[in-house]
Design a protein around this motif. Structure first.
Motif, PDB file in Angstrom:
ATOM      1  N   GLN A  69       0.801  -1.230   0.000  1.00  0.00           N
ATOM      2  CA  GLN A  69       0.000   0.000   0.000  1.00  0.00           C
ATOM      3  C   GLN A  69       0.835   1.283   0.000  1.00  0.00           C
ATOM      4  O   GLN A  69       0.622   2.175   0.825  1.00  0.00           O
ATOM      5  CB  GLN A  69      -0.974  -0.033   1.178  1.00  0.00           C
ATOM      6  N   CYS A  70       1.795   1.383  -0.938  1.00  0.00           N
ATOM      7  CA  CYS A  70       2.578   2.624  -1.072  1.00  0.00           C
ATOM      8  C   CYS A  70       1.815   3.547  -2.011  1.00  0.00           C
ATOM      9  O   CYS A  70       2.292   3.835  -3.103  1.00  0.00           O
ATOM     10  CB  CYS A  70       3.945   2.359  -1.683  1.00  0.00           C
ATOM     11  N   GLY A  71       0.660   3.987  -1.622  1.00  0.00           N
ATOM     12  CA  GLY A  71      -0.184   4.779  -2.532  1.00  0.00           C
ATOM     13  C   GLY A  71      -1.581   4.177  -2.505  1.00  0.00           C
ATOM     14  O   GLY A  71      -1.797   3.132  -1.894  1.00  0.00           O
ATOM     15  N   PHE A  72      -2.475   4.793  -3.226  1.00  0.00           N
ATOM     16  CA  PHE A  72      -3.895   4.404  -3.138  1.00  0.00           C
ATOM     17  C   PHE A  72      -4.214   3.089  -3.856  1.00  0.00           C
ATOM     18  O   PHE A  72      -5.225   2.450  -3.594  1.00  0.00           O
ATOM     19  CB  PHE A  72      -4.767   5.520  -3.739  1.00  0.00           C
ATOM     20  N   GLU A  73      -3.315   2.653  -4.774  1.00  0.00           N
ATOM     21  CA  GLU A  73      -3.691   1.587  -5.716  1.00  0.00           C
ATOM     22  C   GLU A  73      -4.094   0.285  -5.021  1.00  0.00           C
ATOM     23  O   GLU A  73      -5.149  -0.278  -5.302  1.00  0.00           O
ATOM     24  CB  GLU A  73      -2.560   1.302  -6.712  1.00  0.00           C
ATOM     25  N   ASN A  74      -3.227  -0.204  -4.114  1.00  0.00           N
ATOM     26  CA  ASN A  74      -3.543  -1.490  -3.469  1.00  0.00           C
ATOM     27  C   ASN A  74      -4.835  -1.394  -2.656  1.00  0.00           C
ATOM     28  O   ASN A  74      -5.696  -2.266  -2.719  1.00  0.00           O
ATOM     29  CB  ASN A  74      -2.440  -1.934  -2.501  1.00  0.00           C
ATOM     30  N   ALA A  75      -4.941  -0.302  -1.881  1.00  0.00           N
ATOM     31  CA  ALA A  75      -6.110  -0.156  -1.007  1.00  0.00           C
ATOM     32  C   ALA A  75      -7.385  -0.094  -1.853  1.00  0.00           C
ATOM     33  O   ALA A  75      -8.409  -0.709  -1.516  1.00  0.00           O
ATOM     34  CB  ALA A  75      -5.964   1.091  -0.156  1.00  0.00           C
ATOM     35  N   ASN A 453      -7.582   3.191 -10.290  1.00  0.00           N
ATOM     36  CA  ASN A 453      -6.503   2.308 -10.752  1.00  0.00           C
ATOM     37  C   ASN A 453      -7.001   1.304 -11.790  1.00  0.00           C
ATOM     38  O   ASN A 453      -6.213   0.697 -12.507  1.00  0.00           O
ATOM     39  CB  ASN A 453      -5.938   1.551  -9.534  1.00  0.00           C
ATOM     40  N   ILE A 454      -8.316   1.123 -11.833  1.00  0.00           N
ATOM     41  CA  ILE A 454      -8.858   0.100 -12.736  1.00  0.00           C
ATOM     42  C   ILE A 454      -9.079   0.692 -14.126  1.00  0.00           C
ATOM     43  O   ILE A 454      -9.836   1.635 -14.305  1.00  0.00           O
ATOM     44  CB  ILE A 454     -10.159  -0.485 -12.151  1.00  0.00           C
ATOM     45  N   LYS A 455      -8.385   0.119 -15.092  1.00  0.00           N
ATOM     46  CA  LYS A 455      -8.476   0.625 -16.475  1.00  0.00           C
ATOM     47  C   LYS A 455      -9.119  -0.449 -17.360  1.00  0.00           C
ATOM     48  O   LYS A 455      -9.115  -1.634 -17.010  1.00  0.00           O
ATOM     49  CB  LYS A 455      -7.061   0.930 -16.996  1.00  0.00           C
ATOM     50  N   ALA A 487       6.953  -8.756 -11.733  1.00  0.00           N
ATOM     51  CA  ALA A 487       6.095  -8.327 -10.617  1.00  0.00           C
ATOM     52  C   ALA A 487       6.902  -7.356  -9.750  1.00  0.00           C
ATOM     53  O   ALA A 487       7.605  -6.512 -10.272  1.00  0.00           O
ATOM     54  CB  ALA A 487       5.621  -9.548  -9.860  1.00  0.00           C
ATOM     55  N   GLY A 488       6.833  -7.497  -8.435  1.00  0.00           N
ATOM     56  CA  GLY A 488       7.612  -6.617  -7.561  1.00  0.00           C
ATOM     57  C   GLY A 488       6.835  -5.389  -7.137  1.00  0.00           C
ATOM     58  O   GLY A 488       5.808  -5.030  -7.730  1.00  0.00           O
ATOM     59  N   ALA A 489       7.366  -4.745  -6.103  1.00  0.00           N
ATOM     60  CA  ALA A 489       6.640  -3.665  -5.419  1.00  0.00           C
ATOM     61  C   ALA A 489       6.277  -2.498  -6.333  1.00  0.00           C
ATOM     62  O   ALA A 489       5.244  -1.862  -6.155  1.00  0.00           O
ATOM     63  CB  ALA A 489       7.479  -3.166  -4.255  1.00  0.00           C
ATOM     64  N   LYS A 490       7.118  -2.215  -7.345  1.00  0.00           N
ATOM     65  CA  LYS A 490       6.852  -1.032  -8.167  1.00  0.00           C
ATOM     66  C   LYS A 490       5.783  -1.298  -9.227  1.00  0.00           C
ATOM     67  O   LYS A 490       5.112  -0.399  -9.691  1.00  0.00           O
ATOM     68  CB  LYS A 490       8.148  -0.584  -8.867  1.00  0.00           C
TER      69      LYS A 490
END
Ligand code: MIC
Ligand code: SF4
Length: 641
Positions: A69-75, A453-455, A487-490
């Motif tokens: 959750q480094c930003g809104f995307e995951n949440a 985030n959903i495209k 994959a990965g965090a970024k």
């Protein structure tokens, strides 16, 4: 003729086809699971299919991959999955409740049932006698809607275990031994049944370690019988009523039998950068270690963690090593805490991480540059840890502790007495982190919450009779989905944003691939053998589709990826003569004509206009697969477009 365990389950779930190895069969699916990194796409696809309520006996949505959750995307994605699950009849396992495979084994898996999951390690369920398979998100979406799951009827392999593991030799070493014997492509097209006297010495968590890592063999799945040991496990989970006994018939026939005497095994280690690059720990002893990670869906059970705690008790880790521990589930963590074992782990200097995938998929805890990381995980593909030049080795929890304590790769037998741990007769049961779906009536008024985030999906491209395109990329053998779509965090937070992801496609192999593919408009990719091994991520097909890839031509394909390509409307084709691989070079202009007729005859001609030669390609698409390709993918086919 008698039947194997898998053949019995297949027979009970067969909807279409006959059980001749190599032919297509359709199976009724009892249970599904999704995780969040593949789940957003799977639920978008489920919504697009347009069915109100899931038709399975049990469908569970887990949040375990994208938890940084480094930003809104995951949440945002968590909220989307939670709301879509509530509306459509799916159980929702909250972030923090654990890794999907560990939690599913503990709380939901049932012997004899079929399970597909949008994660390649779904075969973990084979540890309790489920027919559990990894699949692309779209296949899971179709199964949730009541559709069948199509696979090629596998061959049957049996591994016969005799003897008993010596102290400090573990189920992980059994997994590494079978990888040493069969390699990362040795299980393709097969189901591996584990049997023999030796399995009576293996607990359910140990069996689940073995079926989990069977994925690395490329196997369709792996399975153990359901016996007294399975019964005791289910009873300890308060689910004794779910037990059903299951074994193969004495006269069952196998295509291959492999014998392993457990008492002859030694601690093993998979060296960088492939899970089958296996040697004895003693052969690489004294290599300096920078980091040790214990956890992942392979080795994060309560018994694994109790052993780790017992070995760390009274010791401190080497000052030059960073040690992480991620318990597999809230159940494991809370029992570690209440037994006092967590205190022993923390006192050693270990860093406690969340009950999630974490470092296994590069979500934090990446090693230092050129660092050596020993991990109890299942994959050590180049770059997967998040550090491009990191050197990841795969080991058992015991070998991991030895490295953390001594600061270098060490045979775990040097730790002294093997720990004797007692598993409680009852596991601590607390399902409060699993949220039940709404009733059908309540669900009608529920709104699904979607973040920015959903495209939208990439446009589909129905296969045409003739395709002229550039060969934009030529790669070698054993290309993993981590090469195709890292994959990965970024990157992982953008799993529902295909345009964003496309910037990273294949950049591990060729930094310019996204740019070149876009510039070419339409393109082909050439690969070696076992193309697409590894994860089930359908993004490794959807992103190339977005970038204009129309066909992948390889010496051979991994099962789930080949299915994902077809589901995306991209043709997976093989060389009739593998040596023709050498006749094609990156940037050549290629052309296929008469594709429809070729699909029927099983032979398609590919002409290299740059070199003025033609080669023959092979395909064996079923009528259903041809129709999917002509519809531009499974979604269009399912919706009847
Ligand atoms: C993996 O271990 O590679 C993953 C991340 O769990 C994948 C799924 C994904 O890419 O989201 C898998 O194994 O299928
Ligand atoms: Fe998660 Fe790793 Fe298991 Fe994949 S292999 S499900 S990333 S723990």
């Amino acid at each position: 003729m008698g039947l194997t365990i898998a053949q019995k389950i297949i027979k009970n779930h067969l909807v279409e086809g006959d059980m001749t190895p190599g032919s297509e069969i359709a199976l009724k699916i009892d249970q599904t699971l999704t995780q969040d990194a593949t789940g957003t796409m799977a639920y978008l696809e489920f919504e697009a299919i347009g069915i109100d309520r899931v038709k399975t006996e049990r469908s569970v949505a887990y949040i375990d991959h994208n938890t940084l959750q480094c930003g809104f995307e995951n949440a945002d994605d968590h909220i989307y999955i939670q709301s879509v699950a509530k509306k459509h009849g799916i159980y929702f396992s909250r972030p923090g409740n654990g890794i999907c495979h560990q939690v599913h084994l503990e709380r939901f898996g049932i012997p004899g049932k079929t399970l597909i999951g949008s994660d390649s390690h779904t075969p973990t369920g084979g540890g309790i006698g489920m027919l559990a398979m990894g699949a692309g998100g779209l296949d899971v979406a179709v199964a949730m809607g009541g559709g069948a799951y199509y696979i090629t009827m596998p061959k049957m392999y049996k591994v016969n275990l005799t003897g008993k593991l010596n102290p400090f030799v573990t189920a992980k070493d059994v997994s590494l031994e079978i990888l040493r014997i069969l390699s990362v492509k040795g299980g393709v097209g097969a189901i591996i049944e584990w049997g023999g006297e030796g399995i009576k010495t293996l607990s359910v968590p140990e069996r689940a370690t073995i079926t989990n890592m069977g994925t690395e063999l490329g196997a369709t799945t792996s399975i153990f019988p359901s016996d007294e040991i399975t019964k005791a496990f289910l009873e300890a989970e308060g689910r004794g009523a779910d037990f059903v006994p299951l074994e193969s018939d004495p006269d069952a026939v196998y295509d291959r039998i492999i014998d392993i005497d457990l008492s002859t095994l030694e601690p093993l280690i998979a060296c960088p950068h492939s899970p089958d690059n296996v040697v004895k720990v003693s052969e690489v002893e004294d290599t300096k270690v920078d980091q040790v990670c214990i956890g992942s869906c392979t080795n994060s059970s309560l018994s694994d963690m109790l052993k780790v705690a017992a070995l760390l008790k009274g010791r401190t880790i080497d000052p030059s090593v960073s040690l992480s521990i991620s318990p597999g589930s809230k159940q494991v963590l809370s029992m570690l805490a209440s037994s006092g074992a967590l205190g022993d782990i923390l006192a050693s200097g270990a860093r406690l991480l969340e009950c999630a995938c974490g470092p296994c998929i590069g979500m934090g805890f990446s090693p230092n540059s050129a660092g050596v990381s020993l991990r109890t995980f299942n994959r050590n593909f180049l770059g997967r840890s998040g550090t491009k030049d990191g050197n990841v080795y795969l080991v058992s929890p015991e070998t991991a502790v030895a490295a953390a304590v001594f600061g270098k790769i060490t045979d775990p037998r040097k730790l002294g007495e093997a720990p004797v741990i007692t598993i409680p007769e009852k596991y601590a049961i607390d399902d409060s982190a699993v949220i039940e779906p709404a009733s059908a009536d309540e669900a009608k008024n529920l709104e699904v919450k979607r973040g920015p985030n959903i495209k939208p999906f990439p446009d589909s491209h129905p296969v045409t009779d003739e395709i002229s395109a550039k060969l934009v990329l030529k790669v070698g053998d054993n290309i993993t989905t981590d090469h195709i779509m890292p994959a990965g965090a970024k990157i992982l937070p953008y799993r529902s944003n295909i345009p964003f992801l496309s910037q990273f496609c294949f950049t591990v192999c060729d930094e310019k691939f996204p740019e070149n593919a876009k510039a070419a408009g339409q393109s082909f990719i050439i690969g070696g053998s076992n193309y697409g091994q590894g994860s089930s991520r359908e993004h490794a097909a959807l992103v190339p589709l977005y970038l204009g890839v129309r066909a992948v031509i390889a010496k051979s394909f991994a099962r789930i990826h080949a299915a994902n390509l077809i589901n995306a409307g991209i043709m997976p084709l093989t060389f009739e003569n593998p040596e023709d691989y050498d006749k094609l070079d990156q940037n050549d202009e290629l052309c296929m004509e008469g594709i429809f007729e070729g699909m029927d005859s099983g032979k398609i001609t590919l002409c290299n206009k740059t070199k003025n030669i033609c080669v023959k390609l092979a395909c064996s698409f079923t009528d259903r697969q041809k129709a999917i390709l002509k519809a531009g993918g499974l979604l269009g086919y399912t919706k009847g477009e």
